[in-house]
Design an enzyme around this catalytic site. Structure first.
Site: not given
Ligand code: GDP
Ligand code: IMO
Ligand code: MG
Length: 413
Positions: A14, A17, A41-42, A225
């Site tokens: 999170d 990416k 979840g991206h 991840q």
């Molecule tokens: P990922 O799993 O690495 O793709 O990241 P996620 O999408 O799960 O979580 C990142 C969250 O931060 C999302 O809600 C994005 O919309 C938000 N986000 C990404 N870059 C920025 C930033 O520079 N500033 C802020 N405020 N939010 C951001």
């Molecule tokens: P993105 O790509 C954050 C965490 C789960 C748990 C551990 C194992 O959005 O960054 P699993 O279901 O993979 O066996 O769970 O890994 N986890 C993540 N945490 N971002 C993710 O994906 C994750 N995918 C799995 O919360 O701790």
């Molecule tokens: Mg994510």
């Protein structure tokens, strides 16, 4: 820009990416996912509209870009078809853009049941998985018991494989977990019916990528991840079940390490973690709440509240050793805007984090797209990170929107 870039999470996932893959795909032809599954979840925010992707590579919003799901990804056909339908409703030409390897191991309903049953049995010691069946699906791959996408083309053999697989898992479900079992015939029937939907997407991924390189196409490898969740290098056993680090690219897509010429670390300006496991710099005070609220730190997949803490440079140093990052993209810097004091962990002593204190900048950095326009204290914070890690910060992200960035390396501008 280079011909091939890896974009990897450097913390516990999170980091942002998806946003950066979408941004850099502007100038690319292909995005490849190589590990993980719909535990990811991206989030992409383009023109104020939010799209959350779980399995489909984050290049899909660029209509000329091919999106590949490599053999290292564990595939839930139910989750993927749902995602495809939503994108189609939004006028994305998925049929023309998506390519899937027939080597992808399938996540079956039995894997989800096992994942959930195990977590319940572990009680307080649970990993806090996403409950998506990720771990059990990877175990079946390694045990050579798994069903792969390509197996759906042969009805007869498929039934035998499913029967063998369920023979094993049903015994455990019934006798060890005391929970419901699965019927091989029903499972087989459903999979065969799903194959029609998917067969048009299947291609020989290593060959496709090889030809793309020959044609000078630009390729992004999108990690899911983060490094500290890696099955080998992460905070075991509180990890996911795949190699989230650079090595996963090669085994999970069938590309040679010789082909990779840039490895970008996505680093959140603070730290978050979902699920159980160690977290050295975790905050339980008002500061943690502020990070959570300002950063909207709720899981994009499960909606769970993410644990929040200060930036941990010790953990990041480790992440850099393992991945050999070429550059860093520092995300969510704007989340720190309101702090009077900010801390960075630079050392562990007696199992406790030792912090260096920084003055906050206490003003909004929204809309800034030049480094020199950033408040002085923000510049000091960024320079500390760069100097400590000894890896250049090439991009700073200061908002969720596609264009909310400061590009420092002109390769990316
Ligand atoms: P990922 O799993 O690495 O793709 O990241 P996620 O999408 O799960 O979580 C990142 C969250 O931060 C999302 O809600 C994005 O919309 C938000 N986000 C990404 N870059 C920025 C930033 O520079 N500033 C802020 N405020 N939010 C951001
Ligand atoms: P993105 O790509 C954050 C965490 C789960 C748990 C551990 C194992 O959005 O960054 P699993 O279901 O993979 O066996 O769970 O890994 N986890 C993540 N945490 N971002 C993710 O994906 C994750 N995918 C799995 O919360 O701790
Ligand atoms: Mg994510």
């Amino acid at each position: 820009m280079n011909n091939s870039i890896a974009i990897l999470g450097a913390q516990w996932g999170d980091e942002g990416k998806g946003k950066i893959v979408d941004l850099l795909t502007e100038k690319c032809d292909i995005v490849v996912r190589f590990q993980g599954g719909h535990n990811a979840g991206h989030t992409l925010v383009v023109d104020g509209k939010t799209t959350v992707l779980h399995l489909i590579p984050s290049g899909i919003l660029h209509n000329n870009v091919k999106c590949i799901i490599g053999n290292g990804v564990v595939l839930s056909l139910d989750a993927l078809s749902e995602e495809i339908e939503i994108l189609k409703e939004n006028n994305i030409d998925v049929n023309n853009q998506l390519i899937i390897s027939n080597g992808c191991p399938l996540i079956l309903p039995v894997h989800i049941a096992l994942d959930k049953a195990r977590e319940v049995k572990k009680g307080k010691a649970k990993i806090g998985t996403t409950g998506r069946g990720i771990g059990p699906a990877y175990e079946d791959k390694i045990s050579r018991r798994g069903i792969r996408l390509g197996d759906l083309s042969n009805d007869r053999e498929l039934f035998n494989k499913i029967e063998e697989l369920l023979d094993y898992h049903n015994y455990i479900l019934k006798n060890y977990y005391n929970s419901e079992t699965f019927d091989p015939e029903k499972m087989c029937e459903k999979l065969i019916s799903q194959y029609d939907f998917y067969k048009g997407y299947i291609a020989d991924v290593p060959e496709y990528i090889e030809n793309a390189f020959k044609d000078n196409k630009r390729i992004v490898f999108e990690g899911a991840q983060g490094t500290l969740l890696d099955i080998d290098h992460g905070t075991y056993p509180f990890v996911t079940s795949s190699n989230t680090t650079v090595g996963g690219i090669f085994t999970g897509s069938g590309v040679s390490p010789k082909k990779l010429d840039y490895i970008l670390a996505i680093v959140k300006a603070y730290t978050t973690r979902v699920g159980s496991g160690p977290f050295m710099t975790e905050l339980f005070d008002e500061n943690g709440k502020i990070l959570s609220e300002r950063g909207h730190e709720f899981g994009a997949t499960t909606g769970r509240e993410r644990r929040c803490g200060w930036l941990d440079l010790v953990a990041l140093k480790r992440s850099i050793i393992i991945n050999g990052f070429t550059g860093i993209c520092l995300t969510k810097l704007d989340v720190l805007d309101t702090f009077k004091k900010i801390k960075i962990c630079t050392e562990y002593k007696d199992d406790k984090p030792i912090y260096e204190d920084f003055e906050g900048w206490n003003e909004s950095i929204e809309g800034i797209n030049k480094f020199s326009d950033l408040p002085k204290n923000a510049q000091i914070y960024i320079k500390k990170i760069q100097d400590y890690l000894n890896v250049p910060i090439d991009i700073i992200s200061n908002g969720p929107g596609r264009n909310e960035n400061i590009i420092l390396n002109k390769k990316f501008s």
